[in-house]
Design an enzyme around this catalytic site. Structure first.
Site, PDB file in Angstrom:
ATOM      1  CG  ASN A   4      -8.323  -0.970  12.047  1.00  0.00           C
ATOM      2  OD1 ASN A   4      -7.452  -1.717  11.595  1.00  0.00           O
ATOM      3  ND2 ASN A   4      -8.743   0.092  11.386  1.00  0.00           N
ATOM      4  CG  HIS A   9      -5.421  -1.924   8.852  1.00  0.00           C
ATOM      5  ND1 HIS A   9      -5.433  -0.550   8.977  1.00  0.00           N
ATOM      6  CD2 HIS A   9      -4.145  -2.290   9.127  1.00  0.00           C
ATOM      7  CE1 HIS A   9      -4.224  -0.130   9.300  1.00  0.00           C
ATOM      8  NE2 HIS A   9      -3.425  -1.176   9.403  1.00  0.00           N
ATOM      9  CG  ASP A  17      -0.268  -0.357   2.522  1.00  0.00           C
ATOM     10  OD1 ASP A  17       0.974  -0.230   2.601  1.00  0.00           O
ATOM     11  OD2 ASP A  17      -0.963  -0.766   3.458  1.00  0.00           O
ATOM     12  CD  GLU A  46      -8.388   1.273   7.787  1.00  0.00           C
ATOM     13  OE1 GLU A  46      -8.161   0.315   8.541  1.00  0.00           O
ATOM     14  OE2 GLU A  46      -7.863   2.386   7.948  1.00  0.00           O
TER      15      GLU A  46
HETATM   16  P1  PGA Z   1       2.635  -1.155  12.547  1.00  0.00           P
HETATM   17  O1  PGA Z   1       1.485  -1.216  11.429  1.00  0.00           O
HETATM   18  O2  PGA Z   1       3.665  -2.160  12.138  1.00  0.00           O
HETATM   19  O3  PGA Z   1       3.154   0.239  12.484  1.00  0.00           O
HETATM   20  O4  PGA Z   1       1.983  -1.505  13.839  1.00  0.00           O
HETATM   21  C1  PGA Z   1       0.982  -2.436  11.054  1.00  0.00           C
HETATM   22  C2  PGA Z   1      -0.173  -2.242  10.094  1.00  0.00           C
HETATM   23  O5  PGA Z   1      -0.896  -1.225  10.198  1.00  0.00           O
HETATM   24  O6  PGA Z   1      -0.384  -3.120   9.240  1.00  0.00           O
END
Ligand code: PGA
Length: 253
Positions: free
Chosen positions: A143, A145, A74, A150
């Site tokens: 959350n 995702h 992404d 999302e």
């Molecule tokens: P993070 O993000 O490694 O910064 O916790 C993980 C994600 O949002 O997939």
């Protein structure tokens, strides 16, 4: 220690150093087995240490990325490539600038694209033209995702433009000077794009991930917890630190 959820291997290394080394070792094994692997890379705080280990493995001659193609999950939208928080810069600074991957083999959705939908269609086609993703590195948001898919009423299939949830904006604000600077949208591989990867390495660390990890791997399979779809993938390897594994430890075999 190594545990299982059914056939799925769950590694819970004893230190953050081992967490990073274990994650990097899985990536190295993939590239050494198939030097022209199509690798799906992830960003965020979690993979930084694993990328650091990969760089060390490259410097010591144990891995080469010369024939590797990469596709990132992404990118924020819109965002300039030279923005200090673009995933384009993140990947260059944390990995690509330090290994022998060819610039023409590196792919991220373009946060500068004029038409995001055209960019998403083109990105999806490039993945298919490369033969699909052999090995996808994947983190998880608090959350649930994966990529920037999302929680929603349905699973989005292909690479698409998405509005970020408030919880994601809040979580990622730590990387920006202020919350207002976090882009409100992103381009992300879809759930089908991710699920089409032949192998998935799922990594998570920190106590703030413990509850969602339990929901993702032991709860219902639902688009309201996008990572729960991974229960349907036949080749997932999991690496968790003790804190992220806290709520599932008693459920592991
Ligand atoms: P993070 O993000 O490694 O910064 O916790 C993980 C994600 O949002 O997939």
């Amino acid at each position: 220690m190594v545990y299982h959820i059914g056939n799925t291997v769950v590694n819970i290394p004893e230190s953050i150093d081992e967490f990073n080394k274990t994650s990097a070792r899985y990536m190295m094994e993939q590239v050494n087995k198939k030097p022209d692997s199509v690798m799906g890379f992830a960003t965020g705080g979690t993979p930084v240490g694993a990328y650091r280990e990969l760089i060390e493995l490259y410097k010591s001659g144990r891995i080469s990325f010369e024939m590797v193609k990469s596709f990132n999950l992404d990118e924020y939208y819109p965002i300039k490539k030279d923005n200090s928080q673009s995933y384009f810069r993140y990947m260059n600074e944390n990995l690509f600038n330090h290994i022998d991957i060819k610039p023409e083999n590196v792919h991220l959705p373009c946060g500068e694209a004029v038409d995001p939908n055209t960019e998403c269609d083109a990105y999806e086609k490039k993945i298919i033209a490369a033969g699909g993703i052999d090995f996808q590195l994947l983190g998880i948001g608090t959350n649930g995702h994966i990529g920037f898919n999302e929680p929603d009423d349905k699973f989005p299939c292909k690479t698409h433009l998405v509005g970020l949830n408030q919880s994601t904006i809040d979580d990622n604000a730590r990387f920006f000077d202020s919350r207002d600077e976090v882009p409100r949208k992103a381009l992300t591989m879809g759930i089908k794009t991710i699920m089409s990867a032949k192998k998935i390495l799922f990594i998570a660390s920190g106590a703030n991930k413990a509850a969602i990890i339990k929901e993702a791997f032991f709860g219902d399979i639902t688009p309201h917890v996008p990572a729960s779809v991974l229960q349907l993938h036949t080749s997932v390897i999991i690496v968790l630190d003790e804190a992220a594994a806290a709520d599932i430890k008693d459920k592991l075999e």
